[in-house]
Design a protein around this motif. Structure first.
Motif, PDB file in Angstrom:
ATOM      1  N   PRO A  67       0.953  -1.333  -0.023  1.00  0.00           N
ATOM      2  CA  PRO A  67       0.033   0.085   0.047  1.00  0.00           C
ATOM      3  C   PRO A  67       0.943   1.129   0.006  1.00  0.00           C
ATOM      4  O   PRO A  67       1.951   1.287   0.719  1.00  0.00           O
ATOM      5  N   LEU A  68       0.379   2.252  -0.613  1.00  0.00           N
ATOM      6  CA  LEU A  68       0.945   3.477  -0.856  1.00  0.00           C
ATOM      7  C   LEU A  68       1.412   3.979   0.592  1.00  0.00           C
ATOM      8  O   LEU A  68       2.263   4.669   0.734  1.00  0.00           O
ATOM      9  N   GLU A  69       0.607   3.989   1.393  1.00  0.00           N
ATOM     10  CA  GLU A  69       0.664   4.539   2.815  1.00  0.00           C
ATOM     11  C   GLU A  69       1.695   3.942   3.514  1.00  0.00           C
ATOM     12  O   GLU A  69       2.642   4.527   4.120  1.00  0.00           O
ATOM     13  N   GLN A  70       1.941   2.631   3.253  1.00  0.00           N
ATOM     14  CA  GLN A  70       2.938   1.942   3.690  1.00  0.00           C
ATOM     15  C   GLN A  70       4.411   2.418   3.141  1.00  0.00           C
ATOM     16  O   GLN A  70       5.457   2.601   3.782  1.00  0.00           O
ATOM     17  N   VAL A  71       4.393   2.462   1.997  1.00  0.00           N
ATOM     18  CA  VAL A  71       5.577   3.061   1.160  1.00  0.00           C
ATOM     19  C   VAL A  71       6.027   4.457   1.732  1.00  0.00           C
ATOM     20  O   VAL A  71       7.180   4.493   1.994  1.00  0.00           O
ATOM     21  N   ARG A  72       4.896   5.452   2.118  1.00  0.00           N
ATOM     22  CA  ARG A  72       5.261   6.747   2.530  1.00  0.00           C
ATOM     23  C   ARG A  72       5.920   6.689   3.702  1.00  0.00           C
ATOM     24  O   ARG A  72       6.822   7.379   4.261  1.00  0.00           O
ATOM     25  N   ALA A  73       5.357   5.691   4.662  1.00  0.00           N
ATOM     26  CA  ALA A  73       5.783   5.385   5.936  1.00  0.00           C
ATOM     27  C   ALA A  73       7.258   5.190   6.167  1.00  0.00           C
ATOM     28  O   ALA A  73       8.094   5.391   6.879  1.00  0.00           O
ATOM     29  N   VAL A  74       7.493   4.216   5.219  1.00  0.00           N
ATOM     30  CA  VAL A  74       8.885   3.756   4.996  1.00  0.00           C
ATOM     31  C   VAL A  74       9.873   4.665   4.733  1.00  0.00           C
ATOM     32  O   VAL A  74      11.154   4.922   4.972  1.00  0.00           O
ATOM     33  N   ILE A  75       9.650   5.769   3.665  1.00  0.00           N
ATOM     34  CA  ILE A  75      10.534   6.713   3.150  1.00  0.00           C
ATOM     35  C   ILE A  75      10.610   7.748   4.101  1.00  0.00           C
ATOM     36  O   ILE A  75      11.617   7.932   4.542  1.00  0.00           O
ATOM     37  N   ALA A  76       9.509   8.012   5.023  1.00  0.00           N
ATOM     38  CA  ALA A  76       9.603   8.799   6.210  1.00  0.00           C
ATOM     39  C   ALA A  76      10.690   8.206   7.513  1.00  0.00           C
ATOM     40  O   ALA A  76      11.277   9.154   8.121  1.00  0.00           O
ATOM     41  N   SER A  77      10.694   7.039   7.271  1.00  0.00           N
ATOM     42  CA  SER A  77      11.644   6.420   8.382  1.00  0.00           C
ATOM     43  C   SER A  77      12.932   6.742   8.200  1.00  0.00           C
ATOM     44  O   SER A  77      13.977   6.331   8.847  1.00  0.00           O
ATOM     45  N   GLY A  78      13.285   6.878   6.683  1.00  0.00           N
ATOM     46  CA  GLY A  78      14.682   7.136   6.416  1.00  0.00           C
ATOM     47  C   GLY A  78      15.479   5.846   5.933  1.00  0.00           C
ATOM     48  O   GLY A  78      16.816   5.602   6.001  1.00  0.00           O
ATOM     49  N   HIS A  79      14.809   5.030   5.929  1.00  0.00           N
ATOM     50  CA  HIS A  79      15.215   3.524   5.257  1.00  0.00           C
ATOM     51  C   HIS A  79      16.069   3.789   3.926  1.00  0.00           C
ATOM     52  O   HIS A  79      15.715   4.555   2.882  1.00  0.00           O
ATOM     53  N   PRO A  80      17.388   3.401   3.986  1.00  0.00           N
ATOM     54  CA  PRO A  80      18.308   3.834   2.960  1.00  0.00           C
ATOM     55  C   PRO A  80      17.812   3.410   1.460  1.00  0.00           C
ATOM     56  O   PRO A  80      18.018   4.150   0.548  1.00  0.00           O
ATOM     57  N   PHE A  81      17.163   2.126   1.261  1.00  0.00           N
ATOM     58  CA  PHE A  81      16.648   1.818  -0.046  1.00  0.00           C
ATOM     59  C   PHE A  81      15.624   2.868  -0.363  1.00  0.00           C
ATOM     60  O   PHE A  81      15.698   3.270  -1.643  1.00  0.00           O
ATOM     61  N   PHE A  82      14.788   3.409   0.458  1.00  0.00           N
ATOM     62  CA  PHE A  82      13.560   4.334  -0.041  1.00  0.00           C
ATOM     63  C   PHE A  82      14.133   5.691   0.165  1.00  0.00           C
ATOM     64  O   PHE A  82      13.355   6.659  -0.362  1.00  0.00           O
ATOM     65  N   ALA A  83      15.279   6.096   0.614  1.00  0.00           N
ATOM     66  CA  ALA A  83      15.573   7.497   0.819  1.00  0.00           C
ATOM     67  C   ALA A  83      15.594   8.462  -0.387  1.00  0.00           C
ATOM     68  O   ALA A  83      15.148   9.544  -0.229  1.00  0.00           O
ATOM     69  N   VAL A  84      16.043   7.984  -1.511  1.00  0.00           N
ATOM     70  CA  VAL A  84      15.866   8.670  -2.721  1.00  0.00           C
ATOM     71  C   VAL A  84      14.607   9.024  -3.075  1.00  0.00           C
ATOM     72  O   VAL A  84      14.524   9.935  -3.573  1.00  0.00           O
ATOM     73  N   LEU A  85      13.630   8.226  -2.671  1.00  0.00           N
ATOM     74  CA  LEU A  85      12.233   8.614  -3.134  1.00  0.00           C
ATOM     75  C   LEU A  85      11.598   9.751  -2.418  1.00  0.00           C
ATOM     76  O   LEU A  85      10.542  10.430  -2.865  1.00  0.00           O
ATOM     77  N   SER A  86      12.318  10.487  -1.307  1.00  0.00           N
ATOM     78  CA  SER A  86      11.811  11.692  -0.821  1.00  0.00           C
ATOM     79  C   SER A  86      12.225  12.857  -1.863  1.00  0.00           C
ATOM     80  O   SER A  86      11.984  13.961  -1.298  1.00  0.00           O
ATOM     81  N   SER A  87      13.055  12.782  -2.837  1.00  0.00           N
ATOM     82  CA  SER A  87      13.375  13.933  -3.565  1.00  0.00           C
ATOM     83  C   SER A  87      12.318  14.521  -4.341  1.00  0.00           C
ATOM     84  O   SER A  87      11.381  13.638  -4.564  1.00  0.00           O
ATOM     85  N   PRO A  88      12.413  15.654  -4.730  1.00  0.00           N
ATOM     86  CA  PRO A  88      11.086  16.433  -5.271  1.00  0.00           C
ATOM     87  C   PRO A  88      10.715  16.042  -6.614  1.00  0.00           C
ATOM     88  O   PRO A  88       9.509  16.333  -7.167  1.00  0.00           O
ATOM     89  N   GLU A  89      11.457  15.265  -7.412  1.00  0.00           N
ATOM     90  CA  GLU A  89      11.101  14.850  -8.683  1.00  0.00           C
ATOM     91  C   GLU A  89      10.506  13.823  -8.610  1.00  0.00           C
ATOM     92  O   GLU A  89       9.851  13.016  -9.759  1.00  0.00           O
ATOM     93  N   TRP A  90       9.967  13.136  -7.412  1.00  0.00           N
ATOM     94  CA  TRP A  90       9.291  11.856  -7.462  1.00  0.00           C
ATOM     95  C   TRP A  90       7.715  12.101  -7.173  1.00  0.00           C
ATOM     96  O   TRP A  90       7.298  13.046  -6.312  1.00  0.00           O
ATOM     97  N   ASP A  91       6.881  11.289  -7.879  1.00  0.00           N
ATOM     98  CA  ASP A  91       5.571  11.388  -7.375  1.00  0.00           C
ATOM     99  C   ASP A  91       5.206   9.695  -7.476  1.00  0.00           C
ATOM    100  O   ASP A  91       5.861   8.980  -7.732  1.00  0.00           O
ATOM    101  N   PHE A  92       3.706   9.563  -6.928  1.00  0.00           N
ATOM    102  CA  PHE A  92       3.429   8.194  -6.418  1.00  0.00           C
ATOM    103  C   PHE A  92       2.050   8.062  -7.052  1.00  0.00           C
ATOM    104  O   PHE A  92       1.156   8.890  -7.178  1.00  0.00           O
ATOM    105  N   ARG A  93       1.721   6.662  -7.249  1.00  0.00           N
ATOM    106  CA  ARG A  93       0.609   6.210  -7.988  1.00  0.00           C
ATOM    107  C   ARG A  93       0.347   5.063  -7.057  1.00  0.00           C
ATOM    108  O   ARG A  93       1.223   4.302  -6.750  1.00  0.00           O
ATOM    109  N   GLU A  94      -1.057   4.534  -6.993  1.00  0.00           N
ATOM    110  CA  GLU A  94      -1.235   3.189  -6.181  1.00  0.00           C
ATOM    111  C   GLU A  94      -2.360   2.477  -7.165  1.00  0.00           C
ATOM    112  O   GLU A  94      -2.919   3.226  -7.613  1.00  0.00           O
TER     113      GLU A  94
END
Length: 245
Positions: A196-223
């Protein structure tokens, strides 16, 4: 109208996108579904030397050979590193990179780095049994044990995959990705299906190294709620999501 280059994940050829491409083309979009070296109807071209760079070159060749511009470059699953690499090579031709059930590989990493020790050991056993250079499609039970969702895959879809899948060249999973930074600032979209996208966003917010790049402004998300293979389980909805980006 947009120009799409669709890159399938492991074991699949361009045929995997047939139903998605049909919907996109009916809406007036241009679609190129890529069959990579050693897969699909190019299975006979696989060699022990077929690696990540081989497949990145395949994608770049489609883009430059067809003189495509403003491309929406789509990678599913194991093609995440491939579309990252291809966008890095020809960023001036790319409008957006879309990752379906996938994400960007970092420079110097391999696909094998994404797996836990048990699934990695299963891959290595399978490759060794197949001669050392190919990774056959595992059983669906083994895929589920590797936390790969089969939601939406009925008997028909599983039979299609099993009948048309070809073994993945193992070098594409073990060669580290080389990047220059050329595609770093391109617009990017992540399409979340089995998580779920909500879970993806939570992992990004946690600072998980694999997902950290997804916090950059060039990213958007779809579910797109379904399993790991949305081109089979919900092809029309997959096409609509892609058209929407």
């Amino acid at each position: 109208m947009s120009t799409f280059v669709l890159v399938p994940g492991f074991w699949l050829g361009g045929w995997a996108w047939d139903k998605v491409a049909e919907v996109l083309r009916a809406d007036g979009h241009t679609v190129h579904a890529v069959t990579l070296t050693g897969l699909g109807d190019k299975a006979h071209l696989a060699t022990p030397e077929t690696d990540l760079d081989t497949h990145i070159h395949d994608i770049v060749h489609v883009i430059t050979g067809e003189d495509l511009h403003d491309v929406i470059l789509v990678g599913h699953s194991g093609a995440g590193g491939l579309v990252t690499g291809a966008a890095d090579r020809v960023p001036e031709r790319i409008a957006r990179v879309v990752y379906i059930e996938s994400g960007p590989m970092a420079a110097g990493t391999t696909q094998m780095d994404n797996y836990g020790p048990e699934f990695k050991a299963e891959i290595e056993r399978s490759v060794a049994a197949a001669g050392g250079s190919l990774f056959p499609l595992p059983s669906f039970e083994v895929l589920e044990q590797g936390d790969i969702s089969l939601v939406g895959l009925g008997d028909e879809e599983r039979a299609l995959m099993r009948s048309r899948a070809t073994a993945q060249p193992y070098g594409t999973m073990t060669q580290p990705l080389t990047l220059t930074g050329g595609g770093e600032k391109l617009p990017k979209t992540l399409v979340a299906c089995s998580i779920p996208l909500e879970q993806v966003r939570a992992v990004i917010a946690s600072g998980h190294p694999f997902f950290a790049v997804l916090s950059s402004p060039e990213w958007d998300f779809r579910e797109l709620p379904t399993g790991h293979w949305p081109m089979f389980s919900v092809p029309e909805a997959t096409a609509r999501v892609l058209a929407g980006v």
